[in-house]
Motif scaffolding. Sequence first.
Motif, short mmCIF file in Angstrom:
data_model
loop_
_atom_site.label_atom_id
_atom_site.label_comp_id
_atom_site.label_asym_id
_atom_site.label_seq_id
_atom_site.Cartn_x
_atom_site.Cartn_y
_atom_site.Cartn_z
N THR A 37 -11.33 67.25 58.34
CA THR A 37 -10.18 68.30 58.61
C THR A 37 -10.79 69.77 59.14
O THR A 37 -11.96 70.09 58.60
CB THR A 37 -9.39 68.58 57.47
OG1 THR A 37 -8.79 67.48 57.04
CG2 THR A 37 -8.28 69.69 57.68
N VAL A 38 -10.59 70.23 60.34
CA VAL A 38 -11.00 71.33 60.87
C VAL A 38 -10.04 72.41 61.25
O VAL A 38 -8.84 72.41 61.73
CB VAL A 38 -11.76 71.12 62.32
CG1 VAL A 38 -12.27 72.24 62.74
CG2 VAL A 38 -12.72 70.13 62.16
N ILE A 39 -10.36 73.66 60.65
CA ILE A 39 -9.45 74.87 60.75
C ILE A 39 -9.82 75.54 62.10
O ILE A 39 -10.99 75.92 62.13
CB ILE A 39 -9.74 75.82 59.77
CG1 ILE A 39 -9.40 75.32 58.30
CG2 ILE A 39 -8.47 77.16 60.00
CD1 ILE A 39 -7.97 74.84 58.27
N PHE A 40 -9.11 75.29 63.10
CA PHE A 40 -9.67 75.81 64.33
C PHE A 40 -8.80 77.08 64.86
O PHE A 40 -7.59 77.12 64.53
CB PHE A 40 -9.10 74.64 65.31
CG PHE A 40 -10.17 74.75 66.76
CD1 PHE A 40 -9.69 74.98 67.92
CD2 PHE A 40 -11.53 74.55 66.62
CE1 PHE A 40 -10.50 75.11 68.96
CE2 PHE A 40 -12.34 74.44 67.46
CZ PHE A 40 -11.87 74.86 68.91
N PRO A 41 -9.32 78.02 65.59
CA PRO A 41 -8.61 79.34 65.95
C PRO A 41 -7.32 78.85 66.46
O PRO A 41 -6.34 79.48 65.92
CB PRO A 41 -9.50 80.11 66.95
CG PRO A 41 -10.82 79.42 66.42
CD PRO A 41 -10.85 77.87 66.19
N SER A 42 -7.41 78.01 67.59
CA SER A 42 -6.20 77.82 68.13
C SER A 42 -6.01 76.58 68.79
O SER A 42 -6.79 75.86 69.41
CB SER A 42 -5.75 78.62 69.27
OG SER A 42 -4.43 78.34 70.07
#
Lengths: 711, 327
Positions: A37-42
Amino acid sequence: MALLAFISLTSPAMLGGLALLALPVVAHLLNRHARRTVIFPSIQLLQQSVASQSWLFRMRQRILLALRCLAVALIVFAFARPVWFNASAANPSANAGATGVVILLDGSASTAQRSGSVSLAHTLRAGANKTLDSLSAGTDFANIVYATARPQALLPGMTRNLPALREELGRLDATYERADLPQSIALAGQLLGEFKGKRRLVILSDLQQSNWQDVKQQADLATLLPPETSVTVIGPPAAEIENVSLSQPRFFPAQPLADQPLQLIVRASNFATREKQVRTVLKCDGEPAGEQIVTLGSGEQRDVAFELPRVSAGEHRVEFATSDDGLAADDRAYLVVKTVERLPVLIVSDDNPREPGSAGYFLIRALAPHNDAHDRFDVRQVSTTRLSEADLTTATAVFVGYVGELTAPAAKLLSRYIADGGGVLIFCGEGPVARNLKVLDESAGEAGVLPWLAGPARDSSLSRESLRITGGKWQSRLLADFDEQSQIAMAQIRFQRTWTVGALRPDAQVLLTFSDGSAALGVRNTGLGQCLLANFSPALETSDLAKYGSFVALVQSLARQLRPAATTMKPALVGDAYRHPTTLSADPEAGKIAVFGPGGGAVPFKIDGEAGKLALQIPRPERPGFYEIQRGSERYAAAINVDPRESDLRRIDKGALTSHFENQGIGLEVNTAAGWDPVFSTGGHPFWGNCFVAALCFVAVELFLVGLWRR
Amino acid sequence: MAFQTRQKEGLSHNYLQISDLQRLEHLSFSSRRTVEGQYSGQHATPQRGKSVEFRDYRQYIPGDELSNVDWKVYGRSDKLFIKIFEHQADLTAHLLVDASASMAFRGIRAPRSQPVGYAKRTRGGKDAKLPLSKYDCACGLAAGLAFLIVKEKDRVSFAAAREGLYEHLPPSSSVVNLSGILKVMERINPSGEAQLSQAIRELAGKSRKRDLLIVFSDLLGTSGEIMNALSLWLHRGGEVIVFHVMHEEELTLPVVPNGIFIDSETAERIRLNVEDIRPEYDARMKVFLEGWSQTCRGNGIDYVLSSTAEPYHEQLFRFLTRRAASA
């Protein structure tokens, strides 16, 4: 489904490997499971990228999954060894395109011959494997008949299970038996008869002349094989095998006495193409007992005799051995010699031996006056109804006294005993003598066994001149021991009731004559033995014979001379059922019976109850050597030898063999194992190799696409 | 103006270290456009007249004052030229840093919650470096520019864009103000949505015409709205510089097989295999960046693409050098 009808799987169990198809599917599903799971800017650009590629990605993933599944499926399918054949190849009965092959593999003792380090049996097995390899798996049918004394098929019927045949073939080796080739061919023909299609018989044999002579003598060979069966005989490569054999071991006298000289004889045969110095070593009860060297020319046979000065009473194991050569199976011969303290004599009489005045009463007392170990003879009496082959086998002489009514089986036993070398003296007294003699004579076949058939009885008790024995061939072998005093004493004996001579046989010899010139005692050699017929009886009702000492002298003299010159027992051979001559007690308290072979291992046996005794039989001895029968504390030995016909390694003429087959309408092809290449027409095409290639292609395409799409 | 050592020590913050000051001391920053200044500064002003700053020559037109003729040039060329002088004025620069959640991105391998800052230095001297976020990069650039501006005795303000204009420090040329800016930078925790256009408009209301606006943002909002807000600033006569701050892992996606990507601001999710979409993403990123570049340049906005992969001072140096060369 129509496509499936054209495909046969040689190893359908391998289809279980299709479960492996789950692997690429599971991998495909696992790959879809997100691992991070990756929190990506957009994710806007990501969404746009995925949206434009999603169908392509799914299509690519599915294409790769399909390629992987196909590769796995093809590999599994290949292991199932599929064969493509036409629709008529569904079963043997409709399999016109397939070939049914029976391999007849010679397993006789002679196939153990060696040329160098390789045995012929190994070469023949290789030829059998070669034949199996040439067949189309899943299409052609096959079986193997192992030609031994009792031929057998390796599998129950014609089969496409070639791997199973190979496995059974791998367990085979040369036996010590003689092959029954005609029976083997018949069995092969029976197997081929079950198959509807092209039939082929491949015979792998050493072409031993003695074995194949049986086939040549088979006049109905064509009936043994189904029509249009092509026959191929594969013989051994040309090689000079030097073979010297020892066979026919025997001893003399036939019933040796303890502490008396014993002669042991074996036949040495030189089957080599040159003269040989044959060294023969004798062992008795495991101890060296002699050695001789004889020179034999090519093809020469000679008896080699050893003399043992005195041998203790009991059973002795005798082994003859020569040097190992091209065929080791016949380099040893085995013999069991039983020496006795007293000569066994059998009295066959239906009267009561305890009843004074009966023929049996006097005979027993004449032969064993002391009734103990001091007597020269070991006397047994048995009635005609209880007479068995075992009784006769151990008897050195047989005296027949009063017979109530001779049965056909008893007559047969007596005539066979005579033919095998035994000696029988028949006294004619009271009872249905003429009838009994006729039954006995007829049991021996057309030639008969008696010196003459009985004429009418006569009673001279009331006449003034009684009959006496006044003449005789005292110099003959049988009466040589009867001295002059005994002869004079014999002349004093009066005979009241006697029998006359019917038709005198041309080859009979009259030994004693009555005072009126009629025959009193005659002899006739029948087969290997001799039959003596007395027109008188020791029973008191018929004469005073038994009152005189000359009766004892006569009976004992004849008992010694009736002893066979040599053993009359049939030689026991490997592969043939062996019946032990000594019967065992039926008393269960005597102990459990066990039989052990030459290697010490237990061997199967059968027990038959006969006249209150147990007769033991070894149905099929497989190896030559000494077998031991144990019953409680009792021990008996048996010697089994290789059939001497296996020693002659000469091969049958191929031309003669071919002619014999062709004369019976059977096409024959004769080849040599070396360089022979079996070629059989096949009805199917195995394509598991194609499956492997296809699987590799799919894997290659998958790898190519993965690399391409990653770029 | 040279900062004294004591002043430098007072400015040592996360986003502006002493070593940074040493690197920046020799650089200068100036506006390209003429500004209206309240005080006497170094920047051009549209107000023409006598000044010590020579600007340019033009050919003599009958009626020009002969005192403005450059006789040296005449002596050399036998042609009459008039000197034109700049009127010196002070600069007011407004630094607007995007403090939305997307600016907090430090890379996919960084821990999700980390305090803002370049590094935490220990007494042992061993740095416990954290991966740089876009906000860190933006603040580093902003802090450097603020220092340069204050060094030239110009005025600088600071504002953060988060749900509109979040923090605003009014313009000042004092070192104390600069320190305050640095402290505010450290205090802000990027989160929420930027609403950059609204922040720009609000900041415009708090500034004068012809002020300089420097925006530090990843420009992930609606480009039209942002450009409208920036155009408004431009129409007032001011200059706009845009630092398009992107994380290196936004510019080049890392290898993530079968990952779930969650939008930092909208919490939307998408499952993908990076390798499957990389070519398409790269193309779209290129379009995105070029789009902003062309749009900004087309509107006279100085556009700078800034990546967290490069130290901020190098980026500043390159920016200032380019800017001076094109002045």
